[in-house]
Motif scaffolding. Structure first.
Motif, short mmCIF file in Angstrom:
data_model
loop_
_atom_site.label_atom_id
_atom_site.label_comp_id
_atom_site.label_asym_id
_atom_site.label_seq_id
_atom_site.Cartn_x
_atom_site.Cartn_y
_atom_site.Cartn_z
N THR A 52 0.84 -1.21 0.00
CA THR A 52 0.00 0.00 0.00
C THR A 52 0.87 1.25 0.00
OG1 THR A 52 -1.81 -1.12 1.10
CG2 THR A 52 -1.76 1.27 1.32
N LEU A 65 -9.23 6.10 -3.15
CA LEU A 65 -8.77 4.72 -2.95
C LEU A 65 -8.69 3.99 -4.28
CD1 LEU A 65 -8.16 2.21 -1.14
CD2 LEU A 65 -10.64 1.87 -0.97
N LEU A 67 -7.74 0.09 -5.63
CA LEU A 67 -7.42 -1.29 -5.26
C LEU A 67 -7.05 -2.07 -6.51
CD1 LEU A 67 -10.17 -2.42 -2.70
CD2 LEU A 67 -7.83 -1.71 -2.26
N VAL A 72 -11.93 2.89 -6.36
CA VAL A 72 -13.00 2.30 -5.56
C VAL A 72 -13.71 3.40 -4.78
CG1 VAL A 72 -13.52 0.69 -3.67
CG2 VAL A 72 -11.73 0.13 -5.31
N PRO A 75 -18.70 1.86 0.29
CA PRO A 75 -18.34 1.45 1.66
C PRO A 75 -16.84 1.20 1.87
CG PRO A 75 -20.19 0.13 0.82
CD PRO A 75 -19.72 0.99 -0.31
N ALA A 76 -16.15 0.65 0.85
CA ALA A 76 -14.71 0.37 1.02
C ALA A 76 -13.93 1.67 1.21
CB ALA A 76 -14.18 -0.42 -0.17
N LEU A 77 -14.29 2.69 0.40
CA LEU A 77 -13.62 4.00 0.53
C LEU A 77 -13.97 4.62 1.89
CD1 LEU A 77 -12.05 6.50 -0.46
CD2 LEU A 77 -14.15 7.25 -1.62
N LYS A 79 -14.63 3.16 4.68
CA LYS A 79 -13.90 2.47 5.75
C LYS A 79 -12.45 2.97 5.81
CE LYS A 79 -13.42 -2.25 7.41
NZ LYS A 79 -13.36 -3.66 7.06
N VAL A 80 -11.84 3.13 4.64
CA VAL A 80 -10.47 3.62 4.57
C VAL A 80 -10.41 5.07 5.04
CG1 VAL A 80 -8.64 4.26 2.93
CG2 VAL A 80 -9.65 1.96 2.86
N SER A 117 -8.24 -8.66 4.86
CA SER A 117 -8.32 -7.37 5.53
C SER A 117 -7.18 -7.24 6.54
CB SER A 117 -9.67 -7.21 6.23
OG SER A 117 -9.82 -8.16 7.24
N SER A 149 -9.05 -3.43 11.27
CA SER A 149 -9.57 -4.80 11.26
C SER A 149 -8.82 -5.53 12.37
CB SER A 149 -9.26 -5.42 9.90
OG SER A 149 -9.85 -6.68 9.79
N ALA A 206 -19.94 -10.70 5.92
CA ALA A 206 -18.66 -10.17 6.40
C ALA A 206 -18.41 -10.63 7.83
CB ALA A 206 -18.66 -8.65 6.32
#
Ligand code: PMV
Length: 341
Positions: A52, A65, A67, A72, A75-77, A79-80, A117, A149, A206
């Motif tokens: 990363t 973000l 990936l 992306v 939700p993934a963005l 979270k980051v 994760s 995580s 998840a």
């Protein structure tokens, strides 16, 4: 830590490897601080890792973000971005207003279903904290990765690792005392893992949701938590004594007990399939034939088989079947913060 460019805030790259728990983490006692109900014990693997790069953007720019080369959002963005906010809450005011571009690449064999994760948030913790000019030691990095995580706290270190549950009474003390650290290993304890890929697709549910649901509804959860502290202590002893048979027996029992706790949730969470159970039979047959091999399964149907390094080839060859991939893995290194761009 290589330390290259650690003083120069602005950009940093980090590499973290995936880990597989031998004594599982399943259930939080504090969702916001990501404090686990129990301690857990894992093995970091060489074969699967995340690289990363975090590059600071201009003041006020939103986080970006990417990936595996693709932009992306959703939700993934989010979270980051929440994780970056946590980093930014600790940095100099002149850097705290700057967004970041996060570029992440997963090195896992294509379609292996092992994107992790754990490696992702360990690598992000290393790269983001360095890019924003934070000087964190390994323990602090582990606590930071935990907030992304839980299992990521363990990927800060290589080989055998324990993640301490920490102080159970008080969340502030718990936050400070819940970190991972590498374990003393008996000389001559050389292990490996055969990763049996049964399904490379995304998880049915998840782990974060499935865990919370198990804690809330499974009558077996308290028994699971109690048993797990004893298993973690037993695993530490076995690793220090070089007793692979004891470690393997604890690992297989911990995985099955974790899955039992979810099967008892209402409604049940069931990750194991008929194919997973077939592999469990084959692992049992290996043991009956005198080969030390023990199975563990996470939030999915894939089975990872712990064995002596010297037995890896035989275990992989035995478990390989038409249409089933079996990937050999060995102990891997801890987090590396390699360079600034
Ligand atoms: O850290 P998470 O939210 O990905 O949870 C990991 C849960 C298990 O993989 C099933 C067990 C473990 O200890 O890694």
């Amino acid at each position: 830590m290589s330390g290259i460019g650690r003083d120069a805030a602005g950009a940093a790259r980090a590499v973290a490897h995936a880990n597989i728990a031998l004594v599982k983490y399943w259930g939080k006692r504090d969702e916001a601080l990501m404090l686990p109900a129990t301690s857990s014990v894992s093995l970091t693997l060489d074969a699967f890792y995340t690289t990363t790069t975090v590059t600071l953007l201009a003041e006020g720019e939103p986080d970006v973000l990417e990936l595996d080369g693709a932009r992306v959002t959703g939700p993934a963005l989010s979270k980051v971005a929440r994780f970056l906010d946590l980093v930014r809450s600790q940095v100099d005011p002149e850097l705290a207003g700057r967004g970041a571009r996060v570029h992440s690449r997963n090195d896992v064999p294509t379609g292996a279903g092992l994107a992790s994760s754990a490696s992702a948030f360990a690598a992000l913790a290393g790269a983001a904290s360095t890019a924003y000019g934070l000087r964190l030691d390994r323990r602090e990095l582990s606590r930071l990765a935990r907030r992304g995580s839980g299992s990521a706290s363990r990927s800060v270190f290589g080989g055998f690792v324990v993640w301490h549950a920490g102080d159970l009474q008080d969340p502030v003390a718990g936050d400070l005392t819940s970190f991972a650290e590498p374990l003393p290993v008996a000389e001559g304890l050389a292990v490996a893992m055969a990763v049996v890929v049964l399904d490379a697709g995304p998880k049915k549910i998840a782990s974060r949701e499935a865990m919370a649901h198990t804690v809330a509804t499974s009558p077996y959860f308290p028994a699971w938590a109690e048993r797990t502290e004893a298993d973690a202590a037993g695993a530490l002893e076995a690793i220090a004594a070089g007793d692979l048979t004891r470690l393997g027996e604890i690992a297989e029992a911990s995985a099955l007990t974790m899955h039992a706790s979810m099967l008892a949730a209402r409604p049940a969470v069931r990750y194991l399939t008929a194919q997973s159970v077939a592999v469990l039979d084959e692992v049992e047959a290996l043991r009956a034939a005198g080969v030390g091999a023990w199975a563990t399964m996470d939030a999915g149907p894939n089975v990872k088989v712990l064995c002596a390094a010297a037995d890896l080839e035989r275990v992989v060859a035995t478990l390989r079947r038409e249409g089933r991939r079996v990937l050999p893995a060995r102990p891997g290194p801890g987090l590396r913060i390699e360079t600034t761009a």
